[in-house]
Design a protein around this motif. Sequence first.
Motif, PDB file in Angstrom:
ATOM      1  N   GLU A  35     -83.946  16.118  69.570  1.00  0.00           N
ATOM      2  CA  GLU A  35     -84.334  14.846  68.970  1.00  0.00           C
ATOM      3  C   GLU A  35     -84.703  13.815  70.031  1.00  0.00           C
ATOM      4  N   GLN A  39     -88.478  12.205  70.608  1.00  0.00           N
ATOM      5  CA  GLN A  39     -88.746  10.769  70.570  1.00  0.00           C
ATOM      6  C   GLN A  39     -89.340  10.275  71.888  1.00  0.00           C
ATOM      7  N   SER A 427     -79.099   6.449  69.255  1.00  0.00           N
ATOM      8  CA  SER A 427     -79.839   5.646  68.290  1.00  0.00           C
ATOM      9  C   SER A 427     -79.209   5.756  66.912  1.00  0.00           C
ATOM     10  N   THR A 428     -79.677   4.915  66.004  1.00  0.00           N
ATOM     11  CA  THR A 428     -79.171   4.953  64.635  1.00  0.00           C
ATOM     12  C   THR A 428     -79.432   6.310  63.995  1.00  0.00           C
ATOM     13  N   TYR A 429     -80.602   6.873  64.260  1.00  0.00           N
ATOM     14  CA  TYR A 429     -80.935   8.181  63.694  1.00  0.00           C
ATOM     15  C   TYR A 429     -80.029   9.271  64.261  1.00  0.00           C
ATOM     16  N   GLU A 430     -79.744   9.216  65.569  1.00  0.00           N
ATOM     17  CA  GLU A 430     -78.868  10.213  66.186  1.00  0.00           C
ATOM     18  C   GLU A 430     -77.444  10.084  65.667  1.00  0.00           C
ATOM     19  N   THR A 432     -76.721   9.019  62.733  1.00  0.00           N
ATOM     20  CA  THR A 432     -76.802   9.551  61.366  1.00  0.00           C
ATOM     21  C   THR A 432     -76.680  11.068  61.369  1.00  0.00           C
ATOM     22  N   LEU A 433     -77.341  11.707  62.348  1.00  0.00           N
ATOM     23  CA  LEU A 433     -77.238  13.165  62.449  1.00  0.00           C
ATOM     24  C   LEU A 433     -75.790  13.595  62.685  1.00  0.00           C
TER      25      LEU A 433
END
Length: 465
Positions: A35, A39, A427-430, A432-433
């Motif tokens: 990821e 990015q 990050s926020t996405y990481e 979340t994962l």
Amino acid sequence: MLIKLAWKSTLNRKASVALTLVTIAISVMLLLSVERVRQDAKSSFANTISGTDLIVGARTGDIQLLLSSVFRIGHANNAVQWQSYEYIKAQRGVAWSIPISLGDSHQGFAVLGTDASYFSHYQYAKKQHLTFAAGRPFHNGQEVVLGAMVAKKLGYQLGQKIVISHGMGNTSFHHHDDNPLVISGILAATGTPVDKTLHVPLSAIESMHSTGHSKPSRMITRKQDATHHEHEHEHEHEHEHEHEHEHEHEHEHEHEHEHDSKNNNALVHNLDSKPGDLIGSTKQITAFLLGFDSPLYTLQVRRNINQYKGEPLLAIMPGVTLRELWEMLDIVEKILLLITLAVVLISLLGMLTSLLATLNQRRRELAILRSVGARPWHIFTLLISEAIFITVLGCAFGVALFYALLIAAQSGLQSQFGVVLSISALSTYELTLLSVIIGAGTLIGAIPAARAYFYSLADGMQIKT
């Protein structure tokens, strides 16, 4: 109380728990790494060029023109005539232009011919201008400016002389030894293909490619001219000793030689006045970049260039083409993400297998807990807490491995592929994962916990024979 008991129970099964932790940690590391690389690679692509409204080159594919002119990947099929470049850059609304000439190299690094406008107007990332780590721009055709990676990898310093080779790639069979260039400057690192490029004046490119072509042609022509005059002089000397009745024939010969001499002198004059003709054509460049006073000119000038009558040209908008390029790589990105998700799923299934395998061995332990007053929901909470502990610890170790991998691979990815990895907080996405992984681990832990919930006290205390 139950949380403390679950922690001690987890520590009591060190071997099986350690194996499960390792598999979860590795899967989390792979997922976060893919990821982050995805990015940062996308960001590196987008940051390669900024502030440029159009890239113009010979008519070819949009992506091919972008790759050859900006990323130094592949080769341009044709060149752009200098007259076309001069005409287009003089159009209304054009604020600046940067000519680009490619085709030479130095020890595997691309050589880019350009002019002083390159250092004034070329931008990368979020409209950042090029800066010098040492030295200054080139001032004449005998100087060269190095990208940061070129200077670092080859160990070059200011004032050194280098020799450019004809052709792209690591191997070249023709070196421009008669035109060595002096290093006048070294650019600061940008994380873009600029770092792996040598920048030379266009006059240096012309000088390298024209050396050895024009002089022989001039010498041969003048030698032929001298031979002709010598031959004419011999004829005139012979005519002086001819008889009077051949005077008319002698006059005819003199007129013929005079006519040939004029034609030959005119040829010499043309060679002297147009040295470009001796090397086959006028000056050419690979492509050029354009910036406009207002975005309103971009589409209009682009349409005019694509319909240009002088020669077949193509004008592309780099931002749009970069998005198209990334969309082409989208399938690879999704495949990598699916593979890493599959690895995570396999590791969680491994945890499930471990918990189910140990559950049968722990039936007597659970029965004893029931006998001292533990309710079924206590047993359920105990086992699901153990699964959460294992998953959270696996994610924590995975994050640690992830940052260790980033630090180890950062310089290699930047030097080999131009991808600058950012060592920053998740990050926020990481995050979340990671939350999804912990949630999935909790759900998987609920399976053995539910089985334990329905174990009866008699089943646990019964001795199997």
